[in-house]
Design an enzyme around this catalytic site. Structure first.
Site, mmCIF file in Angstrom:
data_model
loop_
_atom_site.group_PDB
_atom_site.id
_atom_site.type_symbol
_atom_site.label_atom_id
_atom_site.label_comp_id
_atom_site.label_asym_id
_atom_site.label_seq_id
_atom_site.Cartn_x
_atom_site.Cartn_y
_atom_site.Cartn_z
ATOM 1 N N THR A 36 0.827 -1.218 0.000
ATOM 2 C CA THR A 36 0.000 0.000 0.000
ATOM 3 C C THR A 36 0.858 1.264 0.000
ATOM 4 O OG1 THR A 36 -0.063 -0.139 2.403
ATOM 5 C CG2 THR A 36 -1.953 -1.068 1.212
ATOM 6 N N ARG A 48 -3.697 -2.764 9.681
ATOM 7 C CA ARG A 48 -4.467 -1.527 9.468
ATOM 8 C C ARG A 48 -5.128 -1.496 8.105
ATOM 9 N NH1 ARG A 48 0.345 0.496 11.612
ATOM 10 N NH2 ARG A 48 1.265 0.657 9.544
ATOM 11 N N SER A 49 -4.400 -1.978 7.095
ATOM 12 C CA SER A 49 -4.936 -1.840 5.731
ATOM 13 C C SER A 49 -5.378 -3.187 5.153
ATOM 14 C CB SER A 49 -3.926 -1.153 4.822
ATOM 15 O OG SER A 49 -2.646 -1.602 5.086
ATOM 16 N N CYS A 103 17.988 5.493 -2.317
ATOM 17 C CA CYS A 103 17.605 6.056 -3.615
ATOM 18 C C CYS A 103 18.669 6.976 -4.201
ATOM 19 C CB CYS A 103 16.275 6.781 -3.498
ATOM 20 S SG CYS A 103 16.048 7.666 -1.961
ATOM 21 N N SER A 119 8.783 12.287 -1.849
ATOM 22 C CA SER A 119 8.324 10.893 -1.896
ATOM 23 C C SER A 119 9.371 9.942 -1.332
ATOM 24 C CB SER A 119 7.949 10.490 -3.318
ATOM 25 O OG SER A 119 9.059 10.667 -4.169
ATOM 26 N N HIS A 171 14.629 12.579 -7.764
ATOM 27 C CA HIS A 171 15.788 13.147 -7.058
ATOM 28 C C HIS A 171 16.777 13.700 -8.090
ATOM 29 C CE1 HIS A 171 14.264 11.484 -3.467
ATOM 30 N NE2 HIS A 171 15.189 10.595 -3.166
HETATM 31 N N1 NAP Z 1 10.509 6.241 -1.194
HETATM 32 C C1 NAP Z 1 11.740 6.062 -1.646
HETATM 33 O O1 NAP Z 1 12.239 6.790 -2.537
HETATM 34 C C2 NAP Z 1 12.573 4.954 -1.097
HETATM 35 C C3 NAP Z 1 13.779 4.678 -1.709
HETATM 36 C C4 NAP Z 1 14.562 3.663 -1.208
HETATM 37 C C5 NAP Z 1 14.125 2.952 -0.125
HETATM 38 N N2 NAP Z 1 12.934 3.230 0.474
HETATM 39 C C6 NAP Z 1 12.524 2.419 1.606
HETATM 40 O O2 NAP Z 1 11.416 1.605 1.238
HETATM 41 C C7 NAP Z 1 10.587 1.379 2.372
HETATM 42 C C8 NAP Z 1 9.170 1.797 2.040
HETATM 43 O O3 NAP Z 1 9.143 3.190 1.731
HETATM 44 P P1 NAP Z 1 7.832 3.919 1.187
HETATM 45 O O4 NAP Z 1 8.293 5.235 0.706
HETATM 46 O O5 NAP Z 1 7.077 3.049 0.260
HETATM 47 O O6 NAP Z 1 6.962 4.083 2.557
HETATM 48 P P2 NAP Z 1 5.403 4.317 2.721
HETATM 49 O O7 NAP Z 1 4.819 4.941 1.499
HETATM 50 O O8 NAP Z 1 5.241 5.024 4.015
HETATM 51 O O9 NAP Z 1 4.780 2.831 2.848
HETATM 52 C C9 NAP Z 1 5.113 1.973 3.911
HETATM 53 C C10 NAP Z 1 4.505 0.592 3.670
HETATM 54 O O10 NAP Z 1 4.940 -0.272 4.723
HETATM 55 C C11 NAP Z 1 3.801 -0.877 5.339
HETATM 56 N N3 NAP Z 1 4.076 -1.106 6.755
HETATM 57 C C12 NAP Z 1 4.565 -0.228 7.657
HETATM 58 N N4 NAP Z 1 4.686 -0.837 8.865
HETATM 59 C C13 NAP Z 1 4.252 -2.110 8.706
HETATM 60 C C14 NAP Z 1 4.122 -3.217 9.578
HETATM 61 N N5 NAP Z 1 4.464 -3.151 10.870
HETATM 62 N N6 NAP Z 1 3.655 -4.384 9.078
HETATM 63 C C15 NAP Z 1 3.308 -4.477 7.777
HETATM 64 N N7 NAP Z 1 3.403 -3.452 6.887
HETATM 65 C C16 NAP Z 1 3.873 -2.277 7.361
HETATM 66 C C17 NAP Z 1 2.679 0.131 5.129
HETATM 67 O O11 NAP Z 1 1.454 -0.542 5.259
HETATM 68 P P3 NAP Z 1 0.136 0.213 5.832
HETATM 69 O O12 NAP Z 1 -0.491 0.900 4.664
HETATM 70 O O13 NAP Z 1 -0.680 -0.945 6.325
HETATM 71 O O14 NAP Z 1 0.586 1.145 6.908
HETATM 72 C C18 NAP Z 1 2.978 0.572 3.683
HETATM 73 O O15 NAP Z 1 2.506 -0.397 2.790
HETATM 74 C C19 NAP Z 1 11.238 2.141 3.528
HETATM 75 O O16 NAP Z 1 12.094 1.262 4.241
HETATM 76 C C20 NAP Z 1 12.045 3.196 2.826
HETATM 77 O O17 NAP Z 1 13.129 3.644 3.595
HETATM 78 C C21 NAP Z 1 12.141 4.218 -0.001
#
Ligand code: NAP
Length: 340
Positions: free
Chosen positions: A11, A39-40, A130, A160, A243
């Site tokens: 999600t 939650r979702s 990233c 993002s 970025h």
């Molecule tokens: N965004 C970037 O550019 C980027 C780049 C490199 C790495 N990352 C890494 O990728 C990961 C995800 O980033 P994002 O930007 O996609 O974050 P995000 O949009 O906040 O999404 C987080 C996801 O993790 C799930 N989640 C959180 N806690 C959880 C739990 N306890 N059990 C199960 N699911 C859980 C959330 O589910 P719910 O909807 O149920 O809360 C949601 O699906 C992070 O570790 C981040 O550091 C991100």
């Protein structure tokens, strides 16, 4: 023949992009599970023309699943990645939790795909930060030709990169600037992000740098070459996706700007757009939804003997996260799973 793939954090920003990319690249999927927190539970996400309902990660059984693409924060990764790996499911993790573990490969397929063999150690492979991913795609072919001694990088990172709440904060705060009665104080960020820039990403380290800056140093060394010196300044800007980086590179050997442009044009994952005229370069809004790392503004740095400057832009949710993870999964399928 296809494979059983789980997208963990389906999600979220990165998870949704993983689903798009699996579909776009026609990844051989037999069965797909989309997982998130309780939650979702039941939230619908799209995969091509299908709609899938999310399941609860906490109760999911990874036995018999081939690959889990993890895109949850480090805390949830710490709890659930070992469970998946123990069940024999390869974890490709987007969090920073495992990146610096010497037994866990940290892979950008255009740069160090051969490191895939290290999957055997713990059944976990790490995806880089990233801002590192897009930079090393550009550094590697130049390093192979002229040996990089030192990199000075300043980043302009979109919101993002800080998750879905950060996107909402920029959106809501931007609207509230025009409607002063609707005050939206910073929550996800430490200062106002709308119409502002913030020189602070992740926590501060003892030496005054931030963890995001440290990650660029440590990850470049692990992925490209431990001898490359990197100094970084990471800045959050009010851009939704994409970025940008200003990169100054010092080489052992002389590298002419025209030759560098030709090398980058021939290199995997890179698109050179470098015309010395109005608009002859790429900006973040133009890279959204693309696979490439775009390189522009390639020019000699005349203040040092062997120096070049360049501008590097990429979709952080794609090359910086979801695309790179799917590319790692493709390497694992082609080199390991399909040979069994
Ligand atoms: N965004 C970037 O550019 C980027 C780049 C490199 C790495 N990352 C890494 O990728 C990961 C995800 O980033 P994002 O930007 O996609 O974050 P995000 O949009 O906040 O999404 C987080 C996801 O993790 C799930 N989640 C959180 N806690 C959880 C739990 N306890 N059990 C199960 N699911 C859980 C959330 O589910 P719910 O909807 O149920 O809360 C949601 O699906 C992070 O570790 C981040 O550091 C991100």
């Amino acid at each position: 023949m296809g494979y059983k793939i789980a997208v963990v954090g389906a999600t979220g920003n990165v998870g949704r992009e993983m689903l798009n990319i699996l579909d776009e690249r026609q990844f051989p999927v037999d069965e797909l599970a989309v997982l998130a927190s309780r939650r979702s539970l039941g939230t619908e996400v799209s995969f091509g023309d299908k709609t899938l309902k999310t399941q609860d990660l906490d109760t999911f059984d990874f036995s018999g699943w081939d690959i889990a693409l993890f895109a949850v924060g480090s805390d949830a990764t710490k709890k659930y990645a070992p469970v998946a790996a123990k069940a024999g499911c390869l974890v490709i993790d987007n969090s920073s939790l495992y990146r610096y573990d010497t037994e866990i490969p940290l892979i950008v397929p255009e740069v160090n795909a051969d490191a895939i063999e290290g999957y055997k150690n713990k059944m976990i492979i790490a995806n880089p930060n990233c801002s590192t991913a897009q930079m090393v795609v550009a550094l590697k072919p130049l390093h192979d030709r002229a040996t990089i001694k030192r990199v000075v990088v300043s980043t302009y990172q979109s919101v993002s990169g800080a998750g879905k709440e950060a996107i909402d904060e920029l959106w809501d705060q931007t609207k509230s600037i025009y409607n002063p009665t609707d005050n939206k104080p910073p929550k996800k960020f430490t200062k106002q992000i709308a119409f502002n820039v913030i020189p602070h990403i992740d926590v501060f380290m003892d030496d005054g740098s931030t963890k995001e800056e440290w990650k660029m140093v440590a990850e470049t060394k692990k992925i490209v070459d431990k001898d490359i010196k990197v100094t970084a300044t990471c800045v959050r800007v009010p851009v939704f996706v994409g970025h940008a980086e200003s990169v100054n590179i010092e080489f052992e050997d002389h590298l002419d700007e025209d030759e560098a442009r030709d090398i980058l044009r021939e290199s995997p994952g890179i698109m050179v757009i470098d015309k010395r005229e109005d608009g002859g370069y790429v900006t973040p809004v133009e890279c959204v939804g693309d696979y490439a790392t775009f390189i522009s503004r390639i020019r000699q740095d005349s203040t040092i003997d062997n120096g070049l400057n360049l501008w590097c832009v990429s979709d952080n949710l794609r090359k910086g996260a979801a695309l790179n993870a799917v590319q790692i999964a493709e390497v694992y399928v082609n080199r390991i799973l399909s040979k069994r």
